[in-house]
Enzyme design. Structure first.
Site, short mmCIF file in Angstrom:
data_model
loop_
_atom_site.label_atom_id
_atom_site.label_comp_id
_atom_site.label_asym_id
_atom_site.label_seq_id
_atom_site.Cartn_x
_atom_site.Cartn_y
_atom_site.Cartn_z
N ARG A 172 0.75 -1.15 0.11
CA ARG A 172 0.06 -0.01 -0.08
C ARG A 172 1.02 1.23 0.19
O ARG A 172 0.67 2.43 0.82
CB ARG A 172 -0.97 -0.30 1.07
CG ARG A 172 -1.79 -1.03 1.29
CD ARG A 172 -2.96 -1.32 0.13
NE ARG A 172 -3.50 -2.51 0.14
CZ ARG A 172 -3.24 -3.45 -0.88
NH1 ARG A 172 -2.48 -3.38 -1.49
NH2 ARG A 172 -3.91 -4.61 -0.69
N SER A 223 -9.87 0.00 4.57
CA SER A 223 -9.04 -0.53 5.63
C SER A 223 -8.60 0.59 6.18
O SER A 223 -7.73 1.52 5.65
CB SER A 223 -7.88 -1.54 4.96
OG SER A 223 -8.57 -2.73 4.49
N GLU A 301 -3.36 3.31 7.49
CA GLU A 301 -3.74 3.03 5.94
C GLU A 301 -4.38 4.17 5.37
O GLU A 301 -3.96 4.74 4.23
CB GLU A 301 -4.34 1.49 5.60
CG GLU A 301 -4.12 1.27 3.96
CD GLU A 301 -4.60 0.24 3.87
OE1 GLU A 301 -4.17 -0.92 4.31
OE2 GLU A 301 -5.36 0.09 2.48
C1 LIG Z 1 -15.23 0.27 0.83
C2 LIG Z 1 -14.09 0.31 0.41
C3 LIG Z 1 -13.22 -0.89 0.12
C4 LIG Z 1 -11.72 -0.78 -0.04
N1 LIG Z 1 -11.05 -1.81 -0.57
C5 LIG Z 1 -9.73 -1.74 -0.91
C6 LIG Z 1 -9.14 -2.89 -1.31
O1 LIG Z 1 -9.45 -4.03 -1.33
N2 LIG Z 1 -7.85 -2.71 -1.32
C7 LIG Z 1 -7.11 -1.31 -1.61
O2 LIG Z 1 -6.11 -1.44 -1.82
N3 LIG Z 1 -7.86 -0.45 -1.16
C8 LIG Z 1 -9.07 -0.49 -0.89
N4 LIG Z 1 -9.75 0.70 -0.40
C9 LIG Z 1 -9.01 2.07 -0.31
C10 LIG Z 1 -8.90 2.74 -1.57
O3 LIG Z 1 -10.05 2.53 -2.27
C11 LIG Z 1 -7.71 2.65 -2.50
O4 LIG Z 1 -6.71 3.06 -1.54
C12 LIG Z 1 -7.43 3.72 -3.77
O5 LIG Z 1 -6.53 3.42 -4.25
C13 LIG Z 1 -7.70 4.82 -3.34
O6 LIG Z 1 -7.99 5.67 -4.56
P1 LIG Z 1 -8.67 7.10 -4.45
O7 LIG Z 1 -8.75 7.62 -5.95
O8 LIG Z 1 -9.78 7.00 -3.70
O9 LIG Z 1 -7.47 8.11 -3.73
P2 LIG Z 1 -7.91 9.00 -2.79
O10 LIG Z 1 -8.40 8.51 -1.36
O11 LIG Z 1 -8.37 10.34 -3.29
O12 LIG Z 1 -5.99 9.30 -2.24
C14 LIG Z 1 -5.27 8.38 -1.69
C15 LIG Z 1 -3.96 8.65 -1.96
O13 LIG Z 1 -3.52 8.50 -3.08
C16 LIG Z 1 -3.10 10.08 -3.62
N5 LIG Z 1 -3.31 10.03 -4.81
C17 LIG Z 1 -4.76 10.29 -5.52
N6 LIG Z 1 -4.89 10.44 -6.95
C18 LIG Z 1 -3.41 10.62 -7.16
C19 LIG Z 1 -2.76 11.21 -8.37
N7 LIG Z 1 -3.41 11.16 -9.46
N8 LIG Z 1 -1.47 11.35 -8.22
C20 LIG Z 1 -0.75 11.13 -7.08
N9 LIG Z 1 -1.28 10.70 -6.07
C21 LIG Z 1 -2.67 10.57 -5.77
C22 LIG Z 1 -3.59 11.12 -2.61
O14 LIG Z 1 -2.82 12.08 -2.67
C23 LIG Z 1 -3.72 10.28 -1.01
O15 LIG Z 1 -2.63 10.02 -0.63
C24 LIG Z 1 -10.98 0.63 -0.02
C25 LIG Z 1 -11.96 1.80 0.32
C26 LIG Z 1 -13.24 1.49 0.42
C27 LIG Z 1 -14.06 2.69 0.63
#
Ligand SMILES: Cc1cc2nc3c(=O)[nH]c(=O)nc-3n(C[C@H](O)[C@H](O)[C@H](O)COP(=O)(O)OP(=O)(O)OC[C@H]3O[C@@H](n4cnc5c(N)ncnc54)[C@H](O)[C@@H]3O)c2cc1C
Length: 310
Positions: A172, A223, A301
């Site tokens: 992660r 998580s 996380e």
């Molecule tokens: C119901 C649920 C289930 C989930 N299950 C999982 C799972 O099974 N596995 C898993 O890994 N995660 C899971 N997650 C967490 C999440 O979906 C992941 O971490 C996902 O990759 C985050 O993407 P986001 O676009 O929402 O990022 P954000 O939450 O908007 O940002 C997360 C991080 O990424 C950075 N970021 C976002 N976009 C960019 C970009 N374009 N350039 C540089 N940095 C960037 C942000 O600065 C921040 O540090 C879950 C979340 C939920 C709500």
């Protein structure tokens, strides 16, 4: 003049003191001092080149892993939208996806193209930029396994192409993006040709498994804690007695209270009117309790950004 008064001209949307709660899954937190939604990559590039180097910069994807604190986020928050939403097939077994493409949409496109290996993206509710920054994954597969290269802009607006190795992926984690150093604009993924019906069946299984085990319709951040070496974070939270227990930060910071989901003990949820102080306060209380009871330090996380309410 301050950096705020010298913002470069843009074609996309610039908003001041814009509430960020609607941009996150947890639906809490204060405003962005400045929110920028670039129209496309050139718009973002020119903005970064003209932005005062002293202006704080934060990137937001679809906010499925982010907790915005109640005092909001200082500086500029960049949120990528439609201009970063392309999916393109390349070379038969590769797919390009813009950073704002939902992971599930990429998985679906791979299914239609009959490409195996990207099914796990169906279970991650974020967008591709967040998947690159977090090395998102589930059920034994992660972004690192399928990423060929990622495209990014530096804080100064310089374009970069990063190979899989350059990303410095860990659990992660993506070392290259740590400290908000880069904004991913898109990435190239490798699939393995397979029968489209079989790929789609496997995605269906992942969706069913998710529905049964996670509160995916709640306001949550996924998580909350990373799994400590050899331990399950959910089990530690559960054994410490925090599953389903309502917690409220003291007034005036507390709202309707927060809890760890009765369905999955590592999922922090906002059951209704929580403040960020409720959610973060609960997370910190659980960390302290788990450390005291079991001697295990839990590491967040969920990314927490911004400042607490004054
Ligand atoms: C119901 C649920 C289930 C989930 N299950 C999982 C799972 O099974 N596995 C898993 O890994 N995660 C899971 N997650 C967490 C999440 O979906 C992941 O971490 C996902 O990759 C985050 O993407 P986001 O676009 O929402 O990022 P954000 O939450 O908007 O940002 C997360 C991080 O990424 C950075 N970021 C976002 N976009 C960019 C970009 N374009 N350039 C540089 N940095 C960037 C942000 O600065 C921040 O540090 C879950 C979340 C939920 C709500």
């Amino acid at each position: 003049m301050t950096w705020r008064e010298r913002l470069p001209p843009v074609r996309g949307r610039l908003a001041f003191d814009e509430p960020l709660a609607p941009f996150t899954w947890l639906r809490v937190g204060g405003p962005a001092e400045v929110l920028f939604i670039p129209q496309d990559e050139q718009d973002l590039e020119a903005f970064l080149q003209g932005l005062d180097p002293g202006a704080p910069l934060t990137v937001l994807g679809v906010g499925s892993n982010t907790l915005v604190r109640d005092g909001g986020v200082e500086g500029v928050v960049v949120r990528l939208g439609r201009g970063f939403g392309d999916i393109k097939p390349l070379d038969g077994s590769r797919l390009y996806a813009g950073a704002a493409v939902l992971d599930a949409a990429l998985a679906k496109a791979a299914g239609v193209a009959g490409l195996a290996g990207l099914e796990f993206f169906t279970g991650v509710p974020g967008a591709i930029g967040g998947a690159c920054a977090m090395n998102a994954g589930c059920y034994g597969a992660e972004t690192k396994d399928v990423l060929v290269e990622a495209y990014a802009l530096t804080r100064q607006g310089r374009r970069l192409i990063l190979s899989n190795e350059d990303m410095g992926f860990g659990y992660r984690r993506c070392e290259a993006a740590a400290g908000q150093r880069l904004i991913f604009t898109g990435a190239l993924f490798q699939g393995v040709p397979d029968d489209p019906a079989e790929v789609q069946d496997r995605m269906g299984e992942i969706t069913a498994r998710r529905e049964a085990s996670q509160p995916i319709r709640d306001k949550t951040g996924g998580s909350t804690f990373k799994n400590p070496e050899g331990r399950s974070a959910w089990r530690l939270v559960d054994e410490a007695g925090w599953r389903g227990r309502l917690f409220q930060a003291p007034a005036p910071l507390g709202g309707g209270g927060a809890m760890f989901s009765p369905q999955h003990a590592n999922f922090l949820i906002n059951p209704g009117e929580a403040t960020a102080a409720d959610l973060e306060g609960l997370g910190e209380a659980v960390r302290a309790d788990v450390l005291a009871r079991f001697g295990v330090p839990l590491e967040w996380e969920i990314r927490r950004i911004g400042t607490p309410a004054a």
